[in-house]
Design a protein around this motif. Structure first.
Motif, PDB file in Angstrom:
ATOM      1  N   LYS A   1       0.778  -1.092   0.080  1.00 55.85           N
ATOM      2  CA  LYS A   1      -0.100  -0.019  -0.288  1.00 55.85           C
ATOM      3  C   LYS A   1       0.784   1.486  -0.003  1.00 55.85           C
ATOM      4  CE  LYS A   1      -3.965  -2.322   2.436  1.00 55.85           C
ATOM      5  NZ  LYS A   1      -4.713  -2.312   3.670  1.00 55.85           N
ATOM      6  N   GLU A   2       2.098   1.147   0.146  1.00 59.15           N
ATOM      7  CA  GLU A   2       2.713   2.402   0.019  1.00 59.15           C
ATOM      8  C   GLU A   2       3.568   2.641  -1.206  1.00 59.15           C
ATOM      9  OE1 GLU A   2       2.790   3.990   2.893  1.00 59.15           O
ATOM     10  OE2 GLU A   2       1.546   2.096   3.742  1.00 59.15           O
ATOM     11  N   ARG A   3       3.475   2.020  -2.206  1.00 58.02           N
ATOM     12  CA  ARG A   3       4.052   2.235  -3.540  1.00 58.02           C
ATOM     13  C   ARG A   3       3.293   4.057  -3.759  1.00 58.02           C
ATOM     14  NH1 ARG A   3       1.457  -1.121  -7.316  1.00 58.02           N
ATOM     15  NH2 ARG A   3       0.447  -2.398  -5.725  1.00 58.02           N
ATOM     16  N   VAL A   4       4.146   4.582  -4.787  1.00 57.31           N
ATOM     17  CA  VAL A   4       3.847   5.870  -5.144  1.00 57.31           C
ATOM     18  C   VAL A   4       2.376   5.986  -5.703  1.00 57.31           C
ATOM     19  CG1 VAL A   4       4.529   7.581  -6.927  1.00 57.31           C
ATOM     20  CG2 VAL A   4       6.235   6.245  -5.853  1.00 57.31           C
ATOM     21  N   ARG A   5       1.639   7.017  -5.554  1.00 51.54           N
ATOM     22  CA  ARG A   5       0.319   7.167  -5.853  1.00 51.54           C
ATOM     23  C   ARG A   5       0.386   7.694  -7.180  1.00 51.54           C
ATOM     24  NH1 ARG A   5      -2.118   5.262  -1.816  1.00 51.54           N
ATOM     25  NH2 ARG A   5      -1.552   5.747   0.324  1.00 51.54           N
ATOM     26  N   VAL A   6      -0.659   7.499  -8.161  1.00 54.18           N
ATOM     27  CA  VAL A   6      -0.721   7.698  -9.559  1.00 54.18           C
ATOM     28  C   VAL A   6      -2.077   7.884  -9.581  1.00 54.18           C
ATOM     29  CG1 VAL A   6      -0.620   6.722 -12.056  1.00 54.18           C
ATOM     30  CG2 VAL A   6       1.211   6.156 -10.201  1.00 54.18           C
ATOM     31  N   THR A   7      -2.427   9.460 -10.369  1.00 51.63           N
ATOM     32  CA  THR A   7      -3.687   9.642 -10.579  1.00 51.63           C
ATOM     33  C   THR A   7      -4.182   9.336 -12.118  1.00 51.63           C
ATOM     34  OG1 THR A   7      -3.730  11.479  -8.673  1.00 51.63           O
ATOM     35  CG2 THR A   7      -5.492  11.620 -10.387  1.00 51.63           C
ATOM     36  N   ILE A   8      -5.119   8.807 -12.224  1.00 48.69           N
ATOM     37  CA  ILE A   8      -5.764   8.538 -13.653  1.00 48.69           C
ATOM     38  C   ILE A   8      -7.111   9.066 -13.496  1.00 48.69           C
ATOM     39  CG2 ILE A   8      -4.276   6.587 -14.023  1.00 48.69           C
ATOM     40  CD1 ILE A   8      -6.701   4.583 -13.775  1.00 48.69           C
ATOM     41  N   GLU A   9      -7.758   9.355 -14.736  1.00 47.60           N
ATOM     42  CA  GLU A   9      -9.040   9.716 -14.920  1.00 47.60           C
ATOM     43  C   GLU A   9      -9.940   8.728 -15.777  1.00 47.60           C
ATOM     44  OE1 GLU A   9      -9.712  14.174 -16.597  1.00 47.60           O
ATOM     45  OE2 GLU A   9     -11.092  13.006 -17.802  1.00 47.60           O
ATOM     46  N   VAL A  10     -10.712   8.417 -15.062  1.00 49.37           N
ATOM     47  CA  VAL A  10     -11.938   7.447 -15.565  1.00 49.37           C
ATOM     48  C   VAL A  10     -13.283   8.210 -15.624  1.00 49.37           C
ATOM     49  CG1 VAL A  10     -12.970   4.958 -15.201  1.00 49.37           C
ATOM     50  CG2 VAL A  10     -10.605   5.536 -14.431  1.00 49.37           C
ATOM     51  N   ASP A  11     -13.813   8.044 -16.687  1.00 54.25           N
ATOM     52  CA  ASP A  11     -15.188   8.614 -17.122  1.00 54.25           C
ATOM     53  C   ASP A  11     -15.031  10.194 -16.706  1.00 54.25           C
ATOM     54  OD1 ASP A  11     -15.988   6.546 -18.501  1.00 54.25           O
ATOM     55  OD2 ASP A  11     -16.779   5.303 -16.620  1.00 54.25           O
TER      56      ASP A  11
ATOM     57  N   THR B   1      -2.421  -3.868 -18.870  1.00 58.62           N
ATOM     58  CA  THR B   1      -1.910  -2.527 -19.127  1.00 58.62           C
ATOM     59  C   THR B   1      -1.861  -2.075 -17.830  1.00 58.62           C
ATOM     60  OG1 THR B   1      -3.269  -2.490 -21.094  1.00 58.62           O
ATOM     61  CG2 THR B   1      -2.469  -0.185 -20.097  1.00 58.62           C
ATOM     62  N   VAL B   2      -0.512  -1.204 -17.479  1.00 56.97           N
ATOM     63  CA  VAL B   2      -0.032  -0.713 -16.334  1.00 56.97           C
ATOM     64  C   VAL B   2      -0.727   0.577 -16.192  1.00 56.97           C
ATOM     65  CG1 VAL B   2       1.718  -0.101 -14.920  1.00 56.97           C
ATOM     66  CG2 VAL B   2       1.814  -2.619 -16.120  1.00 56.97           C
ATOM     67  N   VAL B   3      -0.916   1.329 -15.178  1.00 57.49           N
ATOM     68  CA  VAL B   3      -1.437   2.715 -15.032  1.00 57.49           C
ATOM     69  C   VAL B   3      -0.089   3.535 -15.533  1.00 57.49           C
ATOM     70  CG1 VAL B   3      -3.273   2.399 -13.317  1.00 57.49           C
ATOM     71  CG2 VAL B   3      -0.834   2.816 -12.610  1.00 57.49           C
ATOM     72  N   SER B   4      -0.606   4.527 -15.949  1.00 61.01           N
ATOM     73  CA  SER B   4       0.407   5.808 -15.974  1.00 61.01           C
ATOM     74  C   SER B   4      -0.177   7.061 -15.806  1.00 61.01           C
ATOM     75  CB  SER B   4       0.851   5.702 -17.728  1.00 61.01           C
ATOM     76  OG  SER B   4      -0.139   5.855 -18.584  1.00 61.01           O
ATOM     77  N   PRO B   5       0.567   7.907 -15.060  1.00 57.99           N
ATOM     78  CA  PRO B   5      -0.052   8.962 -14.762  1.00 57.99           C
ATOM     79  C   PRO B   5      -0.849   9.906 -15.658  1.00 57.99           C
ATOM     80  CG  PRO B   5       2.214   8.996 -13.952  1.00 57.99           C
ATOM     81  CD  PRO B   5       2.090   7.862 -14.755  1.00 57.99           C
TER      82      PRO B   5
ATOM     83  N   LEU C   1      -1.867   2.991  -7.650  1.00 59.74           N
ATOM     84  CA  LEU C   1      -0.547   2.898  -7.274  1.00 59.74           C
ATOM     85  C   LEU C   1       0.284   2.344  -8.146  1.00 59.74           C
ATOM     86  CD1 LEU C   1      -1.141   1.134  -3.834  1.00 59.74           C
ATOM     87  CD2 LEU C   1      -0.956   3.555  -4.191  1.00 59.74           C
ATOM     88  N   ALA C   2       1.546   3.119  -8.481  1.00 60.45           N
ATOM     89  CA  ALA C   2       2.536   2.720  -9.468  1.00 60.45           C
ATOM     90  C   ALA C   2       2.631   1.072  -9.647  1.00 60.45           C
ATOM     91  CB  ALA C   2       3.862   3.349  -9.298  1.00 60.45           C
ATOM     92  N   GLY C   3       2.476   0.658 -10.618  1.00 59.13           N
ATOM     93  CA  GLY C   3       2.658  -0.649 -10.906  1.00 59.13           C
ATOM     94  C   GLY C   3       1.325  -1.488 -11.013  1.00 59.13           C
ATOM     95  N   ASP C   4       0.130  -0.710 -10.664  1.00 59.84           N
ATOM     96  CA  ASP C   4      -1.193  -1.181 -10.712  1.00 59.84           C
ATOM     97  C   ASP C   4      -1.414  -1.514 -12.177  1.00 59.84           C
ATOM     98  OD1 ASP C   4      -1.670  -1.215  -8.049  1.00 59.84           O
ATOM     99  OD2 ASP C   4      -3.016   0.219  -8.041  1.00 59.84           O
TER     100      ASP C   4
END
Ligand code: FES
Length: 103
Positions: free
Chosen positions: A11-21, A81-85, A28-31
């Motif tokens: 739960k301590e990985r770097v946070r990444v914000t994406i936009e959904v709808d 597919t991995v999340v990207s900021p 989290l980075a790597g999700d």
């Protein structure tokens, strides 16, 4: 709303914000997109064939049940597919992708 997935570790990985709808969603980075979406809700997308909400099936890139789209119509497999900021997703087939269904 409780998610379909529950995050138990890392739960301590770097946070990444994406936009959904159009809504900001924190991952989290790597999700994978699947983890990001299903830790916040019960579905990945609405089926383009009208048979309701879908949440993936195989979780390994084989069944094609987890498609989501970028706002420009690019299809992405949520399970691989991995999340990207700053990534902007839509969970129902965007008009920009309709020609792909016809051709
Ligand atoms: S869940 Fe089967 S391809 Fe993604």
């Amino acid at each position: 709303m409780a998610g379909q997935f529950v995050r138990l570790g890392e739960k301590e990985r770097v946070r990444v914000t994406i936009e959904v709808d159009g809504m900001a969603l924190e991952a989290l980075a790597g999700d994978t997109l699947m983890v990001a979406l299903l830790t916040h809700g019960k579905r990945l997308r609405l089926s383009e064939f009208g048979d309701g909400p879908r949440a993936g099936f195989c979780l390994m890139g084989a069944c094609q049940d987890c498609w989501v789209w970028t706002s420009s119509g690019e299809k992405l497999r949520a399970c691989s597919t991995v999340v990207s900021p700053g990534l902007k997703l839509v969970t129902s087939l965007p008009e920009a992708a309709w020609p792909h269904l016809i051709s």
